[in-house]
Design a protein around this motif. Structure first.
Motif, PDB file in Angstrom:
ATOM      1  N   UNK A 211       0.854  -1.186   0.000  1.00 51.83           N
ATOM      2  CA  UNK A 211       0.000   0.000   0.000  1.00 51.83           C
ATOM      3  C   UNK A 211       0.884   1.229   0.000  1.00 51.83           C
ATOM      4  N   UNK A 212       0.581   2.168  -0.878  1.00 50.22           N
ATOM      5  CA  UNK A 212       1.338   3.420  -0.956  1.00 50.22           C
ATOM      6  C   UNK A 212       0.357   4.574  -1.009  1.00 50.22           C
ATOM      7  N   UNK A 213       0.574   5.560  -0.132  1.00 50.90           N
ATOM      8  CA  UNK A 213      -0.244   6.772  -0.119  1.00 50.90           C
ATOM      9  C   UNK A 213       0.686   7.966   0.070  1.00 50.90           C
ATOM     10  N   UNK A 214       0.408   9.033  -0.661  1.00 46.06           N
ATOM     11  CA  UNK A 214       1.298  10.191  -0.619  1.00 46.06           C
ATOM     12  C   UNK A 214       0.521  11.473  -0.873  1.00 46.06           C
ATOM     13  N   UNK A 215       1.030  12.539  -0.289  1.00 50.91           N
ATOM     14  CA  UNK A 215       0.573  13.898  -0.564  1.00 50.91           C
ATOM     15  C   UNK A 215       1.748  14.667  -1.152  1.00 50.91           C
ATOM     16  N   UNK A 216       1.550  15.271  -2.301  1.00 50.77           N
ATOM     17  CA  UNK A 216       2.620  16.010  -2.964  1.00 50.77           C
ATOM     18  C   UNK A 216       2.181  17.455  -3.190  1.00 50.77           C
ATOM     19  N   UNK A 217       3.130  18.363  -3.062  1.00 54.88           N
ATOM     20  CA  UNK A 217       2.865  19.780  -3.324  1.00 54.88           C
ATOM     21  C   UNK A 217       4.059  20.375  -4.051  1.00 54.88           C
ATOM     22  N   UNK A 218       3.782  21.249  -4.996  1.00 56.94           N
ATOM     23  CA  UNK A 218       4.818  21.892  -5.804  1.00 56.94           C
ATOM     24  C   UNK A 218       4.486  23.366  -5.946  1.00 56.94           C
ATOM     25  N   UNK A 219       5.498  24.207  -5.785  1.00 55.06           N
ATOM     26  CA  UNK A 219       5.365  25.647  -6.036  1.00 55.06           C
ATOM     27  C   UNK A 219       6.443  26.056  -7.038  1.00 55.06           C
ATOM     28  N   UNK A 220       6.050  26.723  -8.113  1.00 53.97           N
ATOM     29  CA  UNK A 220       6.973  27.158  -9.158  1.00 53.97           C
ATOM     30  C   UNK A 220       6.875  28.670  -9.332  1.00 53.97           C
ATOM     31  N   UNK A 221       8.030  29.277  -9.559  1.00 46.75           N
ATOM     32  CA  UNK A 221       8.084  30.717  -9.811  1.00 46.75           C
ATOM     33  C   UNK A 221       8.916  30.961 -11.069  1.00 46.75           C
ATOM     34  N   UNK A 222       8.444  31.854 -11.913  1.00 47.93           N
ATOM     35  CA  UNK A 222       9.161  32.171 -13.149  1.00 47.93           C
ATOM     36  C   UNK A 222       9.045  33.663 -13.440  1.00 47.93           C
TER      37      UNK A 222
END
Length: 329
Positions: free
Chosen positions: A66-77
């Motif tokens: 079983x695999x569970x994950x929370x991912x978050x990404x912030x990008x600036x350009x």
């Protein structure tokens, strides 16, 4: 999107694996029960299932994960700056992470994760796939990675720092899990336990932090003991997580035009600093209870310490600075 420069993403990820390939070592010592008062068979004193055969590596679809994950990404350009920061929180549970551990074709020869002191892929109890359910060998709870590139703007072409590009890549990650293991002990009135686990005798002094030459002591030997022969230890598989680790790489570069060798002539100067802070991370501690160095975590993380060429890039090294000069025409 948030404005013209920022982008944010959040995701939930999950997967359930069933009927995965596993390995169980069968035909262990004392596999056949002995009736009370009955004499032992002189032709099979260790009560093998098949006395004429060695251990049998039984491949079957007994694996689950079983695999569970929370991912978050912030990008600036922007015109001169790009940056990204990503964070992942995850949990992975299974009952066997690598069915080839200890074999010639072990995939850990090219991967960066290896279960400490796991002699061979097998369930601890013969025929019992549920006894080993725990954290996966590659379970890494927290993972924070950030990178950025910045090109110094040019107000006039004569500025010394005009056009130079600075880049950085950094990461902070939690450690990988490990199991406190004990030697295999055989008991005529018990079952044969492979890859056995320790018992905890103290719940307050399991973890310590003491200086040691070349590393640190992270586990207290007095907090553990070996279970009775033929019984499974109380600590779960991969119950402990190793030290967290971090890294930072830096780069400085600039490209100059070389009109004398053609309209497309260019010269690039670049300097890269790997492990720029010269920070030494800790390995997982030696977790085999009878080892003289039990509980010692050495500095300088390694992927697989087997001398293989494919594994050498995975080993942590001291600060390295690389200078590059490239001419295009």
């Amino acid at each position: 999107p948030a404005g013209h420069s920022w982008v944010f993403e959040w995701n939930l990820v999950g997967s359930d694996g069933r009927k995965l390939i596993t390995t169980d070592l069968l035909n262990r010592e004392f596999s056949l029960p002995l009736a009370p008062g009955a004499p032992s068979d002189p032709a099979n004193p260790l009560r093998y299932l098949q006395p004429d055969l060695p251990y049998i590596a039984y491949r079957a679809n007994q694996g689950s994960s079983n695999h569970h994950a929370f991912t978050s990404v912030a990008r600036y350009r922007s015109g001169t700056l790009q940056a990204q920061i990503a964070y992942t929180f995850s949990r992975t549970i299974d009952n066997q992470s690598d069915p080839l551990t200890g074999e010639f074709f072990d995939l850990n020869n090219v991967l960066a994760v290896q279960a400490a002191n796991q002699v061979s892929a097998s369930f601890s109890r013969q025929f019992d796939s549920s006894a080993d359910r725990g954290n996966s060998d590659f379970d890494q709870r927290h993972n924070l990675v950030a990178w950025t590139t910045w090109t110094i703007p040019c107000e006039t072409r004569r500025q010394i720092f005009c056009g130079w590009q600075i880049a950085a890549l950094g990461a902070i990650r939690s450690g990988f899990p490990y199991t406190v293991r004990v030697p295999t002990a055989f008991a005529p009135d018990g079952e044969t336990i492979l890859n056995n686990r320790a018992l905890i005798t103290s719940t307050t002094e399991v973890f310590v932090s003491q200086d040691y030459q070349g590393g640190r002591i992270l586990l207290d030997r007095a907090a553990f003991t070996q279970p009775a022969p033929g019984t499974l230890g109380s600590t779960p598989r991969n119950a402990f997580h190793g030290p967290a680790f971090g890294s930072l790489d830096l780069s400085l570069s600039r490209t100059f035009p070389l009109r004398r060798i053609g309209d497309s002539g260019q010269m690039t100067i670049r300097a890269d600093a790997y492990n720029a802070l010269n920070h030494a991370n800790l390995n997982n501690p030696d977790s085999f209870l009878t080892d003289t160095g039990f509980g010692v975590a050495t500095f300088g993380r390694q992927g697989i310490d087997n001398g293989a060429y494919t594994a050498s890039p995975l080993n942590e090294r001291a600060r390295q600075i690389q200078i590059l000069l490239k001419v295009r025409f």
